[in-house]
Design a protein around this motif. Sequence first.
Motif, short mmCIF file in Angstrom:
data_model
loop_
_atom_site.label_atom_id
_atom_site.label_comp_id
_atom_site.label_asym_id
_atom_site.label_seq_id
_atom_site.Cartn_x
_atom_site.Cartn_y
_atom_site.Cartn_z
N GLU A 1 -1.68 5.44 -1.12
CA GLU A 1 -2.96 6.18 -0.77
C GLU A 1 -3.90 5.94 0.51
O GLU A 1 -4.94 4.30 -0.27
N ILE A 2 -3.88 6.45 0.78
CA ILE A 2 -5.35 6.05 2.19
C ILE A 2 -6.49 7.50 2.64
O ILE A 2 -5.71 8.34 3.19
N PRO A 3 -7.16 7.88 1.69
CA PRO A 3 -8.60 8.98 1.87
C PRO A 3 -8.03 9.41 3.71
O PRO A 3 -8.19 9.42 3.94
N ASP A 4 -7.95 10.00 3.62
CA ASP A 4 -8.27 10.78 5.14
C ASP A 4 -6.69 10.99 6.53
O ASP A 4 -7.21 11.65 7.13
N ASP A 5 -6.28 9.61 5.58
CA ASP A 5 -5.62 9.42 6.97
C ASP A 5 -3.68 10.34 6.67
O ASP A 5 -3.62 10.82 5.57
N VAL A 6 -2.78 10.27 7.98
CA VAL A 6 -1.50 11.16 7.49
C VAL A 6 -0.86 10.04 7.22
O VAL A 6 -0.37 9.33 8.40
N VAL A 7 0.64 11.10 6.41
CA VAL A 7 1.93 10.28 5.99
C VAL A 7 2.58 10.48 7.44
O VAL A 7 2.20 11.24 8.57
N PHE A 8 3.59 10.07 7.47
CA PHE A 8 4.74 10.32 7.93
C PHE A 8 4.26 9.69 9.57
O PHE A 8 4.40 9.88 10.98
#
Length: 526
Positions: A474-481
């Motif tokens: 989990e990284i708040p506010d960032d986007v996976v992929f």
Amino acid sequence: MKKDYEKEQVYFVGGGLASLAGAVYLIRDCAFPGKNIHIIEEMKIIGGSNDGAGDSEQGYVIRGGRMLNDETYENTWELLSSIPSLDDANRSVRTEILEFDRAHPTHAKARLVNKDGEIEDVMSMGFDLSDRLAMAKLIITPEEKMGKARISDWFSNHFFETNFWYMWATTFAFQPWHSAVELKRYMIRFMHEFPRIQTLEGVTRTPYNQYDSIILPIKKYLDQHEVDFEMKCTVTDLDFKDSDGITVTAIHYTKDDVAGLIELNEGDRVIVTNGSMTDGYSLGSMTKVPVLNGKGNSWKLWDTIAKKKPGLGNPTSFDNDIAGSKWESFTVTCQDSRFFDLMEKFSRNKAGSGALVTFKDSNWLMSIVLAYQPHFLNQPGNVKVFWGYGLYPDNVGNYVKKKMGECTGEEVLTELLYHLKFENDHEAILKSANCIPCMMPFITSQFMPRAIGDRPQIIPEGSTNLAFVGQFCEIPDDVVFTEEYSIRSARIAVYKLFGINKEISRINQYQYDIRSLFSAFITSYR
């Protein structure tokens, strides 16, 4: 005073981009000895999902292609600025990529193609008032109030018929049943791209595929610092200290069918890539259908350790619905330029100047992209390579009356040629082409609906020597992929585990930029 790390070891579980980036940060920012860094990878090659392999005779394979962005990907560019180019040690990989991209800018002229084989006018997003209101509500609603809502819970059916949805969904591989929270994050993170989604001008291309352009230079850097790569070695379990906290005491692995154990000493750390979007992938051929596999060792490891300690996440939210997370890609190796010549004339884009061409009425929702050639370091001049994918592999094709997942490479290529109305060249193209399909059961598993806590924190609460990196922490506010998510997670993990007091590149907050907000608002009414 510089700390002496000679007696400490760091073990990375998984050899993907996150682990490689983490090793660079250890060497560069912690002065950690490379010989004490161990990257354990079950495959025979490092790079994880940043792959690119093959040759002109057997055919090239790219399971997927990561798109970079010059205005975001803050830690990615910072990292690549310290990695020397393979061609010129005095130039960084960052400089190499940005110079290439400026010389070959992206401006798609054929983003969507209809059932008649005609290029659609996509200047209008196609929104109605309810779409705009739902979008605004999505952006302002706190994540904790959204829970495991799906995108289809948030929008009406009309939204999924708009030009915007066809373009956004195929650019980032979203499905209606994916997490509304993840779509919200993407809308905020890439708000500045909204006004140019029809041309994808914000996409930054690498000179070659990501393995050749990014992974190989990082690997060379790590080799020069004597980092230990333990290949074809599978981590099967972690032992934990019997306490309320989280302290890894041993790593279980198998190599050459022989079980082994690494006992950790005080000061040793373990950094785990939990889960994998390309786990269980399968390749087909022109005459062979790829198989649909189940969970591989990456998921099994996370499943195993998550049961041992609280705070290690909930992998079942991501690995228990293959039907919802799979799609199929394909890589086509052409022995002549016939297809490229036809495609360049049709799309009005030279190879490498366009972006995804999506067939919006395709039952498979098929898209292709022609990269600048050569796309591989070892690619001969007369050989051309392109990539494509279908978001709905369980649907029967419009022309080949079979599910995409049940088609050979020849049948996948045939379906594409009929969508493009290239029937007259069908036989000639098939004779000179090698289409290799790739089924990926977990490729969008990171987008599956999740609850807070399903992705573990990078440093779980109570952890003394364990960190998670990659697409499923989990990284708040960032986007996976994205490349950025893996690299940012690695930087956070290393800095926190080693108490490094250096700033981590912050996420650009375009939602607070009045110009970005105004442009997005105007675009929604186009």
